[in-house]
Design an enzyme around this catalytic site. Structure first.
Site, PDB file in Angstrom:
ATOM      1  CE  LYS A  43       9.771   0.039   3.519  1.00 31.29           C
ATOM      2  NZ  LYS A  43       8.687  -0.386   2.683  1.00 31.29           N
ATOM      3  CD  GLU A  49       9.410   4.445   9.727  1.00 34.58           C
ATOM      4  OE1 GLU A  49       8.742   3.513  10.213  1.00 34.58           O
ATOM      5  OE2 GLU A  49       9.239   4.866   8.581  1.00 34.58           O
ATOM      6  CG  HIS A  97       6.769  -6.935  10.126  1.00 33.96           C
ATOM      7  ND1 HIS A  97       6.246  -6.298  11.218  1.00 33.96           N
ATOM      8  CD2 HIS A  97       8.017  -7.320  10.470  1.00 33.96           C
ATOM      9  CE1 HIS A  97       7.153  -6.275  12.178  1.00 33.96           C
ATOM     10  NE2 HIS A  97       8.230  -6.904  11.754  1.00 33.96           N
ATOM     11  NE  ARG A 155       2.809  -3.995  -4.751  1.00 35.59           N
ATOM     12  CZ  ARG A 155       2.200  -4.408  -3.644  1.00 35.59           C
ATOM     13  NH1 ARG A 155       0.951  -4.824  -3.697  1.00 35.59           N
ATOM     14  NH2 ARG A 155       2.820  -4.388  -2.486  1.00 35.59           N
TER      15      ARG A 155
HETATM   16  P1  ADP Z   1       6.720  -3.255   3.637  1.00 33.84           P
HETATM   17  O1  ADP Z   1       7.320  -2.491   2.501  1.00 33.84           O
HETATM   18  O2  ADP Z   1       7.480  -4.474   3.973  1.00 33.84           O
HETATM   19  O3  ADP Z   1       5.257  -3.478   3.447  1.00 33.84           O
HETATM   20  P2  ADP Z   1       5.969  -1.246   5.633  1.00 33.84           P
HETATM   21  O4  ADP Z   1       6.726  -0.013   5.951  1.00 33.84           O
HETATM   22  O5  ADP Z   1       4.716  -1.068   4.841  1.00 33.84           O
HETATM   23  O6  ADP Z   1       6.929  -2.279   4.902  1.00 33.84           O
HETATM   24  O7  ADP Z   1       5.615  -1.980   7.003  1.00 33.84           O
HETATM   25  C1  ADP Z   1       5.019  -3.250   7.063  1.00 33.84           C
HETATM   26  C2  ADP Z   1       4.486  -3.506   8.472  1.00 33.84           C
HETATM   27  O8  ADP Z   1       5.527  -3.407   9.446  1.00 33.84           O
HETATM   28  C3  ADP Z   1       3.427  -2.528   8.948  1.00 33.84           C
HETATM   29  O9  ADP Z   1       2.138  -2.884   8.513  1.00 33.84           O
HETATM   30  C4  ADP Z   1       3.576  -2.642  10.466  1.00 33.84           C
HETATM   31  O10 ADP Z   1       2.967  -3.804  10.955  1.00 33.84           O
HETATM   32  C5  ADP Z   1       5.073  -2.785  10.645  1.00 33.84           C
HETATM   33  N1  ADP Z   1       5.731  -1.473  10.820  1.00 33.84           N
HETATM   34  C6  ADP Z   1       6.373  -0.747   9.871  1.00 33.84           C
HETATM   35  N2  ADP Z   1       6.873   0.409  10.378  1.00 33.84           N
HETATM   36  C7  ADP Z   1       6.546   0.420  11.689  1.00 33.84           C
HETATM   37  C8  ADP Z   1       6.795   1.341  12.781  1.00 33.84           C
HETATM   38  N3  ADP Z   1       7.489   2.469  12.618  1.00 33.84           N
HETATM   39  N4  ADP Z   1       6.289   1.011  14.006  1.00 33.84           N
HETATM   40  C9  ADP Z   1       5.607  -0.155  14.196  1.00 33.84           C
HETATM   41  N5  ADP Z   1       5.355  -1.047  13.226  1.00 33.84           N
HETATM   42  C10 ADP Z   1       5.825  -0.784  11.979  1.00 33.84           C
HETATM   43  P1  ADP Z   2       0.127  -5.908  -0.310  1.00 33.56           P
HETATM   44  O1  ADP Z   2       1.277  -4.971  -0.049  1.00 33.56           O
HETATM   45  O2  ADP Z   2      -0.449  -5.852  -1.693  1.00 33.56           O
HETATM   46  O3  ADP Z   2      -0.919  -5.814   0.715  1.00 33.56           O
HETATM   47  P2  ADP Z   2       2.050  -7.936   0.266  1.00 33.56           P
HETATM   48  O4  ADP Z   2       2.709  -7.074   1.286  1.00 33.56           O
HETATM   49  O5  ADP Z   2       1.770  -9.357   0.623  1.00 33.56           O
HETATM   50  O6  ADP Z   2       0.652  -7.355  -0.187  1.00 33.56           O
HETATM   51  O7  ADP Z   2       2.915  -7.848  -1.086  1.00 33.56           O
HETATM   52  C1  ADP Z   2       2.415  -8.286  -2.323  1.00 33.56           C
HETATM   53  C2  ADP Z   2       3.417  -9.155  -3.033  1.00 33.56           C
HETATM   54  O8  ADP Z   2       4.557  -8.413  -3.425  1.00 33.56           O
HETATM   55  C3  ADP Z   2       3.904 -10.288  -2.186  1.00 33.56           C
HETATM   56  O9  ADP Z   2       3.989 -11.416  -2.999  1.00 33.56           O
HETATM   57  C4  ADP Z   2       5.275  -9.790  -1.722  1.00 33.56           C
HETATM   58  O10 ADP Z   2       6.099 -10.896  -1.433  1.00 33.56           O
HETATM   59  C5  ADP Z   2       5.732  -9.006  -2.918  1.00 33.56           C
HETATM   60  N1  ADP Z   2       6.685  -7.903  -2.674  1.00 33.56           N
HETATM   61  C6  ADP Z   2       6.381  -6.601  -2.575  1.00 33.56           C
HETATM   62  N2  ADP Z   2       7.488  -5.841  -2.472  1.00 33.56           N
HETATM   63  C7  ADP Z   2       8.544  -6.683  -2.490  1.00 33.56           C
HETATM   64  C8  ADP Z   2       9.969  -6.511  -2.429  1.00 33.56           C
HETATM   65  N3  ADP Z   2      10.551  -5.305  -2.366  1.00 33.56           N
HETATM   66  N4  ADP Z   2      10.731  -7.615  -2.444  1.00 33.56           N
HETATM   67  C9  ADP Z   2      10.163  -8.811  -2.524  1.00 33.56           C
HETATM   68  N5  ADP Z   2       8.832  -9.035  -2.614  1.00 33.56           N
HETATM   69  C10 ADP Z   2       8.019  -7.997  -2.602  1.00 33.56           C
END
Ligand code: ADP
Ligand code: ADP
Ligand code: MG
Length: 480
Positions: free
Chosen positions: A115, A199, A234, A291
């Site tokens: 990130k 953040e 999340h 992906r």
């Molecule tokens: P991941 O790699 O686990 O998907 P993301 O950065 O995409 O992580 O965040 C996943 C979720 O966490 C977001 O959809 C939101 O619900 C919450 N989130 C992430 N960053 C923030 C933020 N700065 N403020 C509020 N919610 C957040």
């Molecule tokens: P999407 O981001 O496609 O909306 P998810 O957040 O559920 O859906 O992630 C898709 C899949 O990838 C899930 O099975 C999640 O557990 C896995 N995944 C993505 N990034 C990671 C990571 N860094 N570590 C572990 N699992 C991950």
């Protein structure tokens, strides 16, 4: 490209094979011991055992998967999502074996897999970001200084995090030090990389993401947005397209920002750029997923584009034939992730045999499914059974079809999220479109909380903890 190996299981392996077959390309499945009779194995033209059930001995073993591909004469590998899909080492190894990786370059995966590296890469474009740091924090003193300057609440995030893991909300400055230490140690354990950053915690955001497509000839398009605010831990459970809050102007601006993010890493193929949208409709870049996204079907339904077909064509070196001005949104689509999880016990995974498993069907109902009646839901993998997707002329019709489809989806033997889906579809806040990422916490009352006996509750919590630890240990994605 005559033969594709799909390095995945479950619904997404089946989904990828459908598009390959449509293009006249032969398909190869790999499977672990527990998956010997799984639908993806049955659907493929050829299938090969790659190891015991735990994914670190089968679906995550790069050498075994590449050896199968080479030995059976496949030209390309599609990684699906999860498993090796965002693993730059794998993407490189596929290329070095003389095969085509159906996805972006290892370099794009590496940049966007972190990130922090992603924030750095997009900084040359004018892309709004959540206020915070763009470098790994050195120590808790630095964390405290930054938290003070941003103002609480803040979020401490693992740079290598994913799947909703590796995030910690901090409400009080006095908690920053301890939260920092725990975040670093969790990130090190789960992702093998202890870099964390801060953040601003956006208090009432929507999660809006943009689907993009790029070829290897500098053409980029976006295929509009997906609203993914209904989440637990999340992680998304219900998604829809289009979002009720975007107008054409905001859609255009977010689409352009997403294309710039893709350009910043010379992206190729299908990808998703995730944003948060605050209550004043300001959007902020969160991350890019390099992906095919779980919820890609809703975009396919409103745009008429087969995203897997496009991935394959781009990987074959073809030019995108779809231009931005050829695309428009028609109708409305909703997806419910049908997980083997018990909504009544905080979505704890529910393991067992699918004694009854009957899918709904009908016009406007699509089920991307990976299971069949009589199968066991293995403990080793993500507990998603299928994605139930409905499509209607407008949002009301898509919702009505979803309720009909849920009522005609029969599952016995494991707890699942169908009833939760119906709760969402009938909830006034969802119906009015007034939702944010706290919908589940705010409205979904955990009925067992008051009635459960404490021992059951403790056992459930321990099981959940073990499951999540198992998952994070085995799904952690190595970086280049
Ligand atoms: P991941 O790699 O686990 O998907 P993301 O950065 O995409 O992580 O965040 C996943 C979720 O966490 C977001 O959809 C939101 O619900 C919450 N989130 C992430 N960053 C923030 C933020 N700065 N403020 C509020 N919610 C957040
Ligand atoms: P999407 O981001 O496609 O909306 P998810 O957040 O559920 O859906 O992630 C898709 C899949 O990838 C899930 O099975 C999640 O557990 C896995 N995944 C993505 N990034 C990671 C990571 N860094 N570590 C572990 N699992 C991950
Ligand atoms: Mg994300």
């Amino acid at each position: 490209m005559k033969k594709i190996l799909v390095a995945n299981r479950g619904e997404i392996a089946c989904r990828v094979m459908r598009s390959a077959k449509k293009l006249g390309i032969a398909t190869v499945a790999v499977y672990s011991e527990v998956d010997v009779n799984a639908p993806h194995v049955v659907l493929a033209d050829e299938a090969y055992l790659v190891g015991p059930s735990p994914s670190d001995q089968s679906y995550l073993v790069i050498d075994k998967i590449i050896k199968v591909a080479v030995d059976c004469g496949a030209d390309a590998i599609h990684p699906g999502y999860g498993f090796l899909s965002e693993n730059a080492v794998f993407a490189n190894a596929v290329k070095e074996a003389g095969l085509t990786f159906i996805g972006p370059s290892a370099e794009s995966i590496t940049v966007m897999g972190s990130k922090l590296a992603a924030k750095e890469a997009v900084s040359k474009f004018d892309i709004p970001m959540v206020p915070g740091t763009d470098k790994a924090l050195k120590d808790k003193e630095e964390a405290l200084t930054i938290a003070k300057s941003i103002g609480t609440p803040v979020l401490i995030k693992a740079s290598a995090g994913g799947g909703g893991k590796g995030m910690r909300i901090v409400h009080e400055l006095s908690e920053v030090g301890e939260a920092f230490d725990r975040a670093v140690s969790e990130a090190t354990n789960a992702f093998g990389d202890g870099s964390v950053f801060i953040e601003k915690y956006i208090t009432s955001p929507r999660h809006i993401e943009i689907q993009i497509l790029a070829d290897n000839h500098d053409n980029y398009i976006h295929l509009f947005e997906r609203e993914c605010s209904i989440q637990r831990r999340h992680q998304k459970v219900v998604e829809e397209a289009p979002s009720v809050v975007l107008d054409d102007d905001l859609r255009h601006r977010m689409g352009q920002a997403a294309i710039d993010v893709a350009r910043s890493c010379n992206y190729s193929g299908a990808g998703t750029v995730e944003f948060l949208l605050d209550s004043e409709k300001n959007f902020y870049f969160l991350e890019m997923n390099t992906r095919l996204q779980v919820e890609h079907p809703i975009t396919e339904l409103i745009s008429g584009v087969d995203l897997v077909e496009q991935q394959i064509k781009v990987a074959r070196g073809e030019h995108l034939t779809i231009k931005q001005d050829m695309l428009s949104i028609t109708g409305h689509a909703i997806e419910l992730r049908v997980y083997a999880e018990d909504p009544e016990t905080n979505f704890m995974p529910s393991i067992g045999t699918l004694d009854t498993y009957q899918l709904p069907s009908g016009q406007g109902i699509r089920v991307d499914n990976g299971y069949r009646e009589g199968m066991e839901v293995p403990i080793y993998y993500d507990p998603m059974l299928s994605k139930l997707v409905t499509y209607g002329a407008d949002r009301d019709e898509a919702i009505a079809k979803m309720i009909y489809a849920i009522d005609n989806y029969h599952i016995e033997g494991v707890k699942n999220t169908l009833s939760f889906g119906e709760f969402v579809m009938r909830h006034p806040a969802f119906l009015s479109g007034d939702i944010d990422t706290h919908f589940v916490a705010k409205y979904f009352t955990n009925k067992d909380d008051t009635s459960a006996n404490p021992e059951d509750e403790l056992a459930a919590k321990i099981a959940l903890k073990l499951f999540l630890e198992y998952k994070s240990n085995h799904l952690a994605i190595p970086r280049l």
